[in-house]
Design a protein around this motif. Structure first.
Motif, mmCIF file in Angstrom:
data_model
loop_
_atom_site.group_PDB
_atom_site.id
_atom_site.type_symbol
_atom_site.label_atom_id
_atom_site.label_comp_id
_atom_site.label_asym_id
_atom_site.label_seq_id
_atom_site.Cartn_x
_atom_site.Cartn_y
_atom_site.Cartn_z
ATOM 1 N N GLU A 63 42.514 4.040 -18.986
ATOM 2 C CA GLU A 63 41.125 3.594 -19.035
ATOM 3 C C GLU A 63 40.455 3.737 -17.678
ATOM 4 N N ASP A 64 41.159 3.319 -16.639
ATOM 5 C CA ASP A 64 40.598 3.405 -15.296
ATOM 6 C C ASP A 64 40.353 4.853 -14.885
ATOM 7 N N LYS A 90 33.724 3.688 -23.086
ATOM 8 C CA LYS A 90 34.693 2.630 -23.327
ATOM 9 C C LYS A 90 34.816 2.335 -24.819
ATOM 10 N N SER A 123 51.197 4.202 -26.255
ATOM 11 C CA SER A 123 50.588 4.793 -25.061
ATOM 12 C C SER A 123 50.722 6.310 -25.079
ATOM 13 N N ALA A 179 51.252 -1.357 -21.909
ATOM 14 C CA ALA A 179 50.025 -2.049 -21.482
ATOM 15 C C ALA A 179 49.511 -1.486 -20.161
ATOM 16 N N ALA A 180 50.432 -1.246 -19.226
ATOM 17 C CA ALA A 180 50.038 -0.680 -17.932
ATOM 18 C C ALA A 180 49.539 0.751 -18.086
ATOM 19 N N ALA A 191 45.978 0.714 -19.433
ATOM 20 C CA ALA A 191 45.040 0.265 -18.405
ATOM 21 C C ALA A 191 44.772 1.386 -17.395
ATOM 22 N N THR A 222 36.509 5.148 -16.462
ATOM 23 C CA THR A 222 35.759 4.699 -15.287
ATOM 24 C C THR A 222 35.517 5.818 -14.279
#
Length: 272
Positions: free
Chosen positions: A34-35, A46, A64, A27-28, A31, A39
């Protein structure tokens, strides 16, 4: 299609850094990707990123890591695919190898044993927390809850994980009652490089979900079936897998190093 060398260098830099500093499990990792890639670097939108997450959830294996490989392919083609996968996996694998060597050499020393005894409750808490989060996202409605309870009961009865996966899939696909099968216990071969490779190949081909699901497979294969590991060693392997950054499934490299006397050969076999 040929991409500029700068693209390949960027892929190596980004995923090596993620592999070195991405603590916290799948999960980390997702994230952070994505960042970093949506971003900050604008590699993709996205919507495209979410599509890739959906795709990796449809196939077995560590999510992952598969996402990292897919992102590498999307940004740098086939070469980018290999570079992203290698750079994301290698830092954690190397750290786990060093820790496995240290454990194999000094694991019986009272000081080291005391450290691992202190780690065990923390690892169990991490696993329970991860399972709770996973349950919140996957158990939605009465049907999925009943399927979870049925799968749990079958597991307590000794039915193999692969059989449960097949039965669960058929139950969701076909409107029929779940049939309780007992797993077949075949003759156990002595643990060898071939058996180790085939066992991890089988696990990798049916492993859905995050790296935490790997633990049930390791328990069933290397403790219950082959008796190649003790429960304490598996907990130590989980602890080592949680310690470095990168994908949780690098626990497998620790297991391979311990099981095969050659050490490095077992470590390499589990990678593939």
């Amino acid at each position: 299609m040929t991409y500029p060398k700068e693209i390949y260098k960027e892929i190596c830099f980004v995923f090596a850094r993620l592999g070195l500093f991405a603590f916290g499990g799948p999960a980390a990792h997702i994230a952070m990707m994505e960042d970093e890639l949506v971003t900050k670097r604008k590699w993709l939108t996205k919507t495209d990123f979410m599509d890739l997450i959906g795709f990796t959830n449809l196939i077995p294996g560590p999510n992952s890591t598969e996402l990292a490989i897919a992102l590498g392919y999307k940004h740098g083609g086939k070469i980018g695919l290999f570079l992203a996968g290698i750079c994301f996996i290698f830092p954690a694998m190397t750290i786990v190898l060093l820790l496995a060597m240290f454990y194999k050499q000094y694991g019986e020393v009272p000081l080291i044993e005391a450290i691992f005894i202190g780690i065990k409750p923390v690892i169990l808490a991490v696993i329970i927390q991860a399972l709770f989060r996973l349950g919140q996202t996957t158990i939605k409605g009465t049907k999925s809850l009943l399927l979870f309870l049925a799968a749990y009961l079958l597991s307590l009865m000794g039915v193999g994980e692969i059989t449960i996966l097949i039965l669960s899939g058929l139950t969701m696909l076909l409107p029929q009652q779940l049939v309780k099968w007992r797993s077949l216990h075949l003759a156990v071969e002595p643990m060898s490089l071939t058996v180790l490779f085939l066992t991890f190949l089988k696990i990798g081909s049916v492993l859905y979900g995050s790296g935490y699901v790997l633990l049930a497979f390791l328990q069933a294969e290397f403790i219950d079936r082959y008796a190649a590991l003790t429960s304490a060693q598996l907990l130590h392997a989980v602890a080592i897998g949680q310690f470095p950054p990168g994908p949780v499934f690098t626990t497998a490299t620790f297991v391979g190093y311990l099981i095969i006397m050659g050490g490095f050969i077992g470590w390499l076999v589990t990678i593939f």
